[in-house]
Design a protein around this motif. Structure first.
Motif, PDB file in Angstrom:
ATOM      1  N   PHE A   1       8.945   8.815   3.262  1.00  0.00           N
ATOM      2  CA  PHE A   1       8.398   9.693   2.025  1.00  0.00           C
ATOM      3  C   PHE A   1       7.442  10.262   2.310  1.00  0.00           C
ATOM      4  CE2 PHE A   1       7.207   5.056   2.039  1.00  0.00           C
ATOM      5  CZ  PHE A   1       5.652   5.268   1.709  1.00  0.00           C
ATOM      6  N   PRO A   2       6.850  11.403   1.453  1.00  0.00           N
ATOM      7  CA  PRO A   2       5.842  12.292   1.763  1.00  0.00           C
ATOM      8  C   PRO A   2       4.250  11.816   1.569  1.00  0.00           C
ATOM      9  CG  PRO A   2       6.694  12.925  -0.159  1.00  0.00           C
ATOM     10  CD  PRO A   2       7.618  11.771   0.268  1.00  0.00           C
ATOM     11  N   ASP A   3       4.318  10.828   0.913  1.00  0.00           N
ATOM     12  CA  ASP A   3       2.906  10.399   0.695  1.00  0.00           C
ATOM     13  C   ASP A   3       2.285   9.540   1.739  1.00  0.00           C
ATOM     14  OD1 ASP A   3       2.604  11.203  -2.430  1.00  0.00           O
ATOM     15  OD2 ASP A   3       4.690  10.004  -2.361  1.00  0.00           O
ATOM     16  N   ARG A   4       0.911   9.381   1.796  1.00  0.00           N
ATOM     17  CA  ARG A   4       0.095   8.486   2.501  1.00  0.00           C
ATOM     18  C   ARG A   4       0.276   7.220   2.079  1.00  0.00           C
ATOM     19  NH1 ARG A   4      -5.116  12.325   3.542  1.00  0.00           N
ATOM     20  NH2 ARG A   4      -3.913  13.862   4.943  1.00  0.00           N
ATOM     21  N   CYS A   5      -0.350   7.162   1.025  1.00  0.00           N
ATOM     22  CA  CYS A   5      -0.309   5.791   0.004  1.00  0.00           C
ATOM     23  C   CYS A   5       0.315   5.869  -1.169  1.00  0.00           C
ATOM     24  CB  CYS A   5      -1.554   5.385  -0.110  1.00  0.00           C
ATOM     25  SG  CYS A   5      -2.506   5.029   1.430  1.00  0.00           S
TER      26      CYS A   5
ATOM     27  N   ARG B   1       5.629  -7.760  -6.693  1.00  0.00           N
ATOM     28  CA  ARG B   1       4.343  -8.129  -6.344  1.00  0.00           C
ATOM     29  C   ARG B   1       3.708  -7.166  -5.392  1.00  0.00           C
ATOM     30  NH1 ARG B   1       2.417 -13.500  -6.540  1.00  0.00           N
ATOM     31  NH2 ARG B   1       0.287 -12.525  -6.073  1.00  0.00           N
ATOM     32  N   LEU B   2       4.445  -6.337  -4.743  1.00  0.00           N
ATOM     33  CA  LEU B   2       3.689  -5.293  -4.043  1.00  0.00           C
ATOM     34  C   LEU B   2       2.691  -4.243  -4.744  1.00  0.00           C
ATOM     35  CD1 LEU B   2       3.802  -3.896  -1.138  1.00  0.00           C
ATOM     36  CD2 LEU B   2       5.769  -2.676  -1.849  1.00  0.00           C
ATOM     37  N   GLY B   3       1.573  -4.379  -4.132  1.00  0.00           N
ATOM     38  CA  GLY B   3       0.278  -3.473  -4.609  1.00  0.00           C
ATOM     39  C   GLY B   3       0.472  -2.005  -4.166  1.00  0.00           C
ATOM     40  N   ARG B   4       0.359  -1.690  -2.856  1.00  0.00           N
ATOM     41  CA  ARG B   4       0.172  -0.571  -2.467  1.00  0.00           C
ATOM     42  C   ARG B   4       1.067  -0.327  -1.045  1.00  0.00           C
ATOM     43  NH1 ARG B   4      -5.702   1.441  -1.139  1.00  0.00           N
ATOM     44  NH2 ARG B   4      -5.522  -0.267   0.364  1.00  0.00           N
ATOM     45  N   VAL B   5       1.318   0.709  -0.673  1.00  0.00           N
ATOM     46  CA  VAL B   5       2.253   1.079   0.371  1.00  0.00           C
ATOM     47  C   VAL B   5       1.698   2.283   1.204  1.00  0.00           C
ATOM     48  CG1 VAL B   5       4.533   1.763   1.444  1.00  0.00           C
ATOM     49  CG2 VAL B   5       4.392   0.454  -0.499  1.00  0.00           C
ATOM     50  N   THR B   6       1.140   1.936   2.309  1.00  0.00           N
ATOM     51  CA  THR B   6       0.653   3.012   3.371  1.00  0.00           C
ATOM     52  C   THR B   6       1.688   3.308   4.318  1.00  0.00           C
ATOM     53  OG1 THR B   6      -1.420   2.187   2.823  1.00  0.00           O
ATOM     54  CG2 THR B   6      -1.137   3.571   4.749  1.00  0.00           C
ATOM     55  N   HIS B   7       1.954   4.617   4.448  1.00  0.00           N
ATOM     56  CA  HIS B   7       2.873   5.149   5.482  1.00  0.00           C
ATOM     57  C   HIS B   7       2.195   5.799   6.474  1.00  0.00           C
ATOM     58  CE1 HIS B   7       6.154   7.152   7.386  1.00  0.00           C
ATOM     59  NE2 HIS B   7       6.561   7.999   6.085  1.00  0.00           N
ATOM     60  N   PHE B   8       1.833   5.226   7.548  1.00  0.00           N
ATOM     61  CA  PHE B   8       0.993   5.783   8.746  1.00  0.00           C
ATOM     62  C   PHE B   8       1.523   7.232   9.306  1.00  0.00           C
ATOM     63  CE2 PHE B   8      -0.176   1.117   8.427  1.00  0.00           C
ATOM     64  CZ  PHE B   8      -1.472   1.469   8.320  1.00  0.00           C
ATOM     65  N   ALA B   9       2.723   7.390   9.307  1.00  0.00           N
ATOM     66  CA  ALA B   9       3.208   8.700   9.688  1.00  0.00           C
ATOM     67  C   ALA B   9       2.467   9.929   9.155  1.00  0.00           C
ATOM     68  CB  ALA B   9       4.631   8.835   9.730  1.00  0.00           C
ATOM     69  N   ASN B  10       2.397   9.696   7.952  1.00  0.00           N
ATOM     70  CA  ASN B  10       1.555  10.864   7.113  1.00  0.00           C
ATOM     71  C   ASN B  10       0.149  10.718   7.022  1.00  0.00           C
ATOM     72  OD1 ASN B  10       4.231  11.680   6.230  1.00  0.00           O
ATOM     73  ND2 ASN B  10       4.169  10.219   4.599  1.00  0.00           N
ATOM     74  N   TRP B  11      -0.450   9.945   7.883  1.00  0.00           N
ATOM     75  CA  TRP B  11      -1.947  10.090   8.059  1.00  0.00           C
ATOM     76  C   TRP B  11      -2.363  11.074   9.502  1.00  0.00           C
ATOM     77  CZ3 TRP B  11      -5.854   9.022   5.080  1.00  0.00           C
ATOM     78  CH2 TRP B  11      -5.672   7.918   3.971  1.00  0.00           C
TER      79      TRP B  11
ATOM     80  N   THR C   1      12.182  -0.242  -4.699  1.00  0.00           N
ATOM     81  CA  THR C   1      11.440   0.772  -5.002  1.00  0.00           C
ATOM     82  C   THR C   1      12.052   1.964  -4.390  1.00  0.00           C
ATOM     83  OG1 THR C   1      10.160   0.939  -3.166  1.00  0.00           O
ATOM     84  CG2 THR C   1       9.094  -0.346  -4.972  1.00  0.00           C
ATOM     85  N   GLY C   2      12.932   1.947  -3.607  1.00  0.00           N
ATOM     86  CA  GLY C   2      13.607   3.415  -3.105  1.00  0.00           C
ATOM     87  C   GLY C   2      12.772   3.866  -1.950  1.00  0.00           C
ATOM     88  N   LEU C   3      11.602   3.223  -1.248  1.00  0.00           N
ATOM     89  CA  LEU C   3      10.887   3.815  -0.452  1.00  0.00           C
ATOM     90  C   LEU C   3      11.477   3.610   0.850  1.00  0.00           C
ATOM     91  CD1 LEU C   3       7.432   3.026  -1.984  1.00  0.00           C
ATOM     92  CD2 LEU C   3       8.352   5.181  -1.842  1.00  0.00           C
TER      93      LEU C   3
END
Length: 156
Positions: free
Chosen positions: A19-23, A32-42, A86-88
């Motif tokens: 997905f295009p977002d970082r977090c 229960r999941l609060g935040r997802v970080t996608h390191f490829a976008n950092w 979530t579809g992520l």
């Protein structure tokens, strides 16, 4: 002053792009999941190779609650399920992962927390060689604005 803990499930996903977002913060009462970080976008330098990406799934919890007590294997399964819900993480395969549990990572703002924080800061200000760092040391989230900086009398 009170804090919540963070149970972090790192998943290695067989995909270079999810997905295009970082977090992304997740606000769903059923997850229960609060935040997802996608390191490829950092930074691509954070990737193990060109066909996998690490994804960080953060669960904020108290000592003793289900996310904190859950064994590593179960939390990894939960993280994958939550990402799929979530579809992520629609089709990509999860190749592996690991869990890190960090105590007292997120401040809990209660009524009159400023008074307790002021008392702590007054004590700490007597030390000339002490630098307060991070949300744990400052008792605030790192991305909050100037009013909190004035309130907490912290130097950045």
């Amino acid at each position: 002053m009170k804090f919540r803990n963070t149970a972090i499930a790192y998943l290695i996903v067989e995909s270079g792009s999810l997905f295009p977002d970082r977090c992304i913060y997740i606000n769903d009462a059923n997850i229960r999941l609060g935040r997802v970080t996608h390191f490829a976008n950092w930074s691509k330098d954070m990737l193990p190779n060109s066909h996998q990406t690490p994804v960080c799934c953060e669960y904020w919890c108290d000592f003793g609650d289900s996310s904190w007590q859950k064994p590593e294997a179960e939390l990894l399964v939960q993280a994958e399920q939550d990402l799929r819900t979530t579809g992520l993480l629609p089709e990509a395969k999860v190749a592996g992962g690991f869990v890190v549990k960090l105590a007292r990572t997120h401040p809990i703002y209660a009524v009159n927390y400023q008074e307790a924080l002021s008392e702590v800061n007054d004590y700490l200000n007597q030390f000339e060689n002490l630098d307060i760092i991070g949300r744990y040391g400052a008792f605030k989230y790192h991305d909050q604005g100037g009013k909190d900086r004035e309130l907490n009398n912290l130097q950045f």
